[in-house]
Design an enzyme around this catalytic site. Structure first.
Site, mmCIF file in Angstrom:
data_model
loop_
_atom_site.group_PDB
_atom_site.id
_atom_site.type_symbol
_atom_site.label_atom_id
_atom_site.label_comp_id
_atom_site.label_asym_id
_atom_site.label_seq_id
_atom_site.Cartn_x
_atom_site.Cartn_y
_atom_site.Cartn_z
ATOM 1 N N GLY A 217 44.875 35.465 41.592
ATOM 2 C CA GLY A 217 43.432 35.216 41.520
ATOM 3 C C GLY A 217 42.662 36.195 42.374
ATOM 4 N N ASN A 218 41.348 36.188 42.215
ATOM 5 C CA ASN A 218 40.489 37.037 43.023
ATOM 6 C C ASN A 218 39.868 36.228 44.143
ATOM 7 O OD1 ASN A 218 40.503 39.633 41.825
ATOM 8 N ND2 ASN A 218 39.371 38.798 40.095
ATOM 9 N N ARG A 219 39.540 36.895 45.225
ATOM 10 C CA ARG A 219 38.782 36.223 46.291
ATOM 11 C C ARG A 219 37.337 36.107 45.812
ATOM 12 N NH1 ARG A 219 38.963 39.215 51.791
ATOM 13 N NH2 ARG A 219 37.446 37.640 52.319
#
Ligand code: CTP
Length: 404
Positions: A217-219
């Protein structure tokens, strides 16, 4: 640090006699925390629900309830307090506003301290009504709301839900954050310039599952997208928000669709895009997903050394943008402008919002942002460090400049 728009703002809070008056102390605390000065005026019936002592303690100022001074000995204490207070204010908010006070103001009455002050105002007035469902939808009440709006006052629509009587319907006092956001919109000088516009916004990260426990996932907190959704709603838009995982809250009037993966986001955005004329793609979509989803948790003894990934589909590239206004985001660490320009062209966008991660006060998990907007024409607009809510409003105003 960006300066809070409420810092030093002079606000009159009018409180009338409805059960939602129990929320007023929290409201005063929040708005004072943001740096506003608050003076409170109450109707006599409001004092049945919350005491002047509580509100004067929290506001740090004497509360006005009576039109006339308690003692008129030798004319002492007589003054034009209503004019002085009205001229002092940058904004007046009546929260909660009963249907009785709404009716009085709509008809120009000045029969108590609160309505007298309203009659003398030069600053904007925000009215936050709350009532039981039948009182709220009553034809005369609705007519009064219309009269107030036509007179240039801001009236927040009450929310739907369970009411103090146990009945369910429209009439609930909104969350305090929404009242504060509405006040901010007024102070910033925005009007309902998105009225009758349909806008689709994406927010947050997408998660690409590896096994039942882990993901790629992305931050991203989703804050920028949620602030865009709130700001466009308050400016009159009909808003749909497609969001990945986020702790942020949207207003109940915003159509919120929660998704997890890039594939789900693509499906939902594709479907909703047909019914919307504006798209703001602020989501941090994961660029890769595992080739394989393992149904069982990967254990240490599996001695995993790599995970095979494939690219997710680029959502913006897949959309047919004819006749629509589309905005993308570019979060960059290097060669920011070149990269953003490349994305603007390759994704065929009308506008791109460039966020630089070089600035630690913008980007992930912070409340501020410093952006540059690049239009299709190449025209660039740079903004100073602002709160994400203010940044959202700047982005919306740039979108309004695009003609299709
Ligand atoms: N975007 C998208 N679909 C993807 C990835 C990104 O629609 N699969 C959108 C984002 O929501 C954003 C814009 O494209 O509006 C740019 O996203 P960004 O992650 O900055 O760029 P990428 O195209 O993914 O390129 P890179 O990660 O290599 O910088």
């Amino acid at each position: 640090m960006s300066v809070d728009i409420f810092a030093g703002k002079k606000i009159i809070l009018g409180v009338t006699g409805g059960i939602a008056a129990y929320k007023t102390p929290y409201f005063i605390r929040e708005i004072k925390k943001r740096g506003a000065e608050v003076r409170v005026v109450m109707t006599p019936s409001a004092t049945e629900f919350v005491t002047p002592l509580t509100l004067s303690t929290l506001s740090g100022n004497e509360v006005i309830v009576n039109i006339f001074p308690q003692s008129q000995e030798n004319g002492a204490g007589l003054s034009t307090w209503h004019i002085d207070t009205a001229l002092w204010a940058d904004l007046m908010i009546i929260a909660p506003a009963t249907i009785n006070t709404v009716a009085k103001i709509a008809n120009g009455f000045a029969d108590n301290a609160l309505t007298t002050l309203v009659a003398a105002l030069r600053c904007p007035l925000l009215i936050v009504p709350a009532a039981d469902v039948d009182m709220y939808r009553n034809k005369l009440t609705q007519r009064n709301f219309n009269t107030l709006r036509e007179a240039g006052y801001y009236v927040i629509e009450a929310e739907e839900g369970e009411l103090a009587s146990g009945l369910i319907g429209r009439g609930r006092f909104p969350e305090i954050n929404k009242v504060i956001d509405s006040a901010e919109i007024i102070i910033l000088g925005y009007k309902r310039d998105f009225e009758s516009k349909k806008i689709l916004i994406t927010a947050g990260p997408t998660f690409e599952d590896i096994d039942p426990v882990r993901f790629i996932g992305n931050r991203s907190s989703g804050k920028m997208g949620y602030e865009l959704a709130k700001a466009s709603y308050l400016r009159g838009a009909d808003v749909t928000l497609v969001s990945g995982f986020s702790h942020e809250c949207a207003y109940p009037e915003i159509k919120l669709i929660k998704i997890r993966s890039a594939a789900e986001m693509k499906k939902l955005v594709g479907k909703e895009f047909e019914n919307n004329e504006i798209l703001i793609m602020s989501a941090a979509v994961a660029d890769y997903k595992p080739v394989l989803f393992r149904g069982k948790k990967i254990k240490k003894e599996d001695k995993l050394s790599s995970i095979k990934v494939v690219e997710t589909e680029d959502i913006l590239k897949t959309l047919d943008k004819k006749g629509k206004i589309t905005t993308g985001f570019a979060l960059e660490t290097d060669n920011e402008l070149q990269n953003a320009l490349k994305k603007l062209k390759s994704k065929n966008l009308d506008m791109i919002v460039l966020n630089s991660l070089k600035n630690h006060e913008s980007g992930f998990e912070v409340d501020t942002n410093k952006i540059t907007i690049i239009h299709r024409s190449g025209n660039q607009v740079k903004f100073p460090l602002l709160s994400k809510f203010q940044t959202a409003n700047k982005i919306l105003s740039e979108i309004l400049k695009i003609k299709k």
